[in-house]
Design an enzyme around this catalytic site. Sequence first.
Site, PDB file in Angstrom:
ATOM      1  N   ASP A 325       0.478  -1.490  -0.236  1.00 14.55           N
ATOM      2  CA  ASP A 325       0.219   0.171  -0.173  1.00 14.55           C
ATOM      3  C   ASP A 325       1.209   1.397   0.356  1.00 14.55           C
ATOM      4  O   ASP A 325       2.110   1.513  -0.163  1.00 14.55           O
ATOM      5  CB  ASP A 325      -0.868  -0.411   0.834  1.00 14.55           C
ATOM      6  CG  ASP A 325      -2.381   0.709   0.954  1.00 14.55           C
ATOM      7  OD1 ASP A 325      -1.882   1.036  -0.168  1.00 14.55           O
ATOM      8  OD2 ASP A 325      -3.003   0.889   1.790  1.00 14.55           O
ATOM      9  N   TRP A 326       0.388   2.031   0.296  1.00 18.63           N
ATOM     10  CA  TRP A 326       1.140   4.137   0.239  1.00 18.63           C
ATOM     11  C   TRP A 326       1.871   4.065   0.605  1.00 18.63           C
ATOM     12  O   TRP A 326       1.729   3.884   2.322  1.00 18.63           O
ATOM     13  CB  TRP A 326       0.007   4.750  -0.154  1.00 18.63           C
ATOM     14  CG  TRP A 326      -0.071   6.248  -0.475  1.00 18.63           C
ATOM     15  CD1 TRP A 326       1.039   7.473   0.881  1.00 18.63           C
ATOM     16  CD2 TRP A 326       0.045   7.218  -1.692  1.00 18.63           C
ATOM     17  NE1 TRP A 326       0.863   8.274  -0.264  1.00 18.63           N
ATOM     18  CE2 TRP A 326       0.729   8.136  -1.477  1.00 18.63           C
ATOM     19  CE3 TRP A 326      -0.051   6.862  -2.703  1.00 18.63           C
ATOM     20  CZ2 TRP A 326       0.397   8.849  -2.457  1.00 18.63           C
ATOM     21  CZ3 TRP A 326      -0.069   7.484  -3.685  1.00 18.63           C
ATOM     22  CH2 TRP A 326       0.134   7.990  -3.764  1.00 18.63           C
TER      23      TRP A 326
END
Length: 790
Positions: A325-326
């Site tokens: 994820d980010w």
Amino acid sequence: MKKNWIRGVLAAALCSVTLGFNTPNVDPTQQENIEIIIKSNLSVEDKVEKILQQLTLEEKVGQMTQITLDVITKGENVFVSDEPLTVDKKLLEEAIKKYKIGSVLNTANNRARSTEKWNEVITQIQKVAMKEIGVPVLYGVDAIHGTTYTAGATFFPQQIGMAATWNPELNRQGCEVTAYETRASSIPWDFSPVLDMGRNPAWPRIWETYGEDVYLTSQMGIAAVKGYEGENNDLSDNTKVASCIKHFLGYGSERSGKDRTPSYLPEIELREHYLPSYKAAIDAGAHTIMINSGIINGTPVHASYKLLTDLLKKELGFEGLVVTDWADIENLHNRDKVAATHKEAVKQSINAGIDMSMVPYNFNFCGYLIELVNEGEVPMERIDDAVRRILTVKVKLGLFETPAPKVKDYPKFGSKEHEQIAYNAASESITLLKNDKDILPLKKGTKILVAGPNANSMRTLNGGWTYSWQGEKVEEFAQDYNTIFEAVQNTFGKENVNLVQGVEYNHEGQYYEEKNIDIQAAVKAASSADVVLLCLGENTYTETPGNLHDLYISQNQRKLAEALAATGKPVVLILNEGRPRLISQFESDMQAVVHTYLPGNFGGDALADILVGDVNPSGKLPYSYPMYPNALGTYDHKPSEASEKMEGMYDYNSSLPFQYAFGFGLSYTTFEYANLKVSNTDFGPDDNIKISVDVKNTGKVEGKEVVQLFTKDVYASITPDNKRLRRFEKVNLKPGETKTVSFTLSARDLAFVDADLKWTVEEGEFKLMIGDKTTSVNVTKTKKFDQASN
């Protein structure tokens, strides 16, 4: 040697013609070889292996690197792009020529683009990638209830609303439309569906889930994967996208209920309630998976070899692409403090099993990983495994042959056909929770006051991830659709419908802020109305900005509800919210309660049709609606957590007094259950039984009923759950019509995770419950099953 050079030039020229790209100054050998490989009759596996052999270490690491679009567009810095959006050729060439990046995600400036702009931008990216490396970029986006960042796309109810339809086929259709419109935007990779469990009502991402039950989530997840990827997961179909199930594993189980805060999750609980939805989607063929940003039992999931390699890749046999994820590799150092340096964070995550890093704002990952390989800290085998998985997705998607499809090839984008499916989904999701004295449906000619902060907002109908991350740009793009007020006006007549909100959201501030509070104006307007439609709930949010400290609905909204109820006019409460905000302080004063969740652009129209009776509501709650903030729980709780008053409801003094039970939802008609039968009452651990029940529409209007089969393990070596959903089917019945609904249940379906972490069905009695009918069966022998068994 001369022949090879000539063949290389010819092949490069052929590639230029075939792909429509101008490719001067290309090393003909690598591009030639890759194109020959792609055009060959080799299997996907063999093509990937041969392409892998062509790539240098730098190119392999580049394939594992994903940056956000703002990094390669013109603007004052990597966080802000100029408008109108333009690709910066120098930055793009640096990203691909120097760092060999293999993936780009997201939009720029957090806003939607036209299909034409998407095609223009992605075509430019792909031209450089094919020229410099010969391998296309894999572009990804969060298209979670429609193509989030494309103007004119068709928007469906958010996942929690799709779960409320209890109609997996409708969910499949919605995801199929989203895949088509995402591919029309030249984007082949969709970061969806979310298969996290929505078991904590305070969690700000609960509306991105399919609710609290693992079986409902699993069935909706399977339908989503089939919708995105097709029945046979054939990604070469240019109307399909690679799905990305997320966020593996245990996201949403945070102790605090706040986003990305620590979880303490026993492995029994993890395996029984959080893992099965991912296993179901993996078995359904999902090609990619995104990892949980959080920490479980003190270990960040992005650094857990046990979860990413032992469990996901080995035990579950996941062969697809694993993406972070980010910025979550950086977070191992910056936030979670398990890596002393960023380089150490890269080592931990890649060795744990990460294949691609969503970096997203710099290229440091590339340099660190190349150093780690050269130093022997990350094995080359691990790099090859990761790149092999990435290349497989690219080859299967047909990106080498068509790096960026054309908009003209997608004539159904935003079509009436697609919009009808979105409307159907919204109408089947809306859930009638209360209807005292059958106040609903309302008659034409009824004088209506529409009040509340959600009464006249397209933003609140859609929620986050709509045209922008937090949904704050919805009004800019959604003016052609109807708010609740506008839809009610269209249905009941402008002369009969008045709008006085009483409370409004401050759209310029934090999502929870309110302004223009004039409750007395709404009270005054109610005097000339026959009924009040009170539209309460939440403004848009997602992820950490949606954290809250008080699950009760806002005090301004409570005061508005109490003041309008005090007028003596009947009040129909319309809930438009992403999670169950508590309404117990005034619910008893409401004559009816209708839950819309986040129904999308057609939610206002669907609601108006339900209010007038043109559509009979058929939604059912996908979570337990709590009554008090200190009494949060799920329907599948342990017996000691609640004392039963009657099936599905609880004593007031119970520790879990739900406002409304999981699976609950009313209709404008009534249904009667009869003749609950089982094929045999005793069966072995390898056997199946058939269960049937008759369902009759005993009312006066046609309606849809969700037939829900629950089971209850009477006694077990691990304290059994109160009950568990095992099967469901939605059926449509005309007045007086009876249908027999049948289910097949295996002993494996009754299994639980025991103290040895094995799926086990134990000898003994099980209750089977459908509607108000109950029967019992007996398993004759105990058996342990493998995780992989179905």
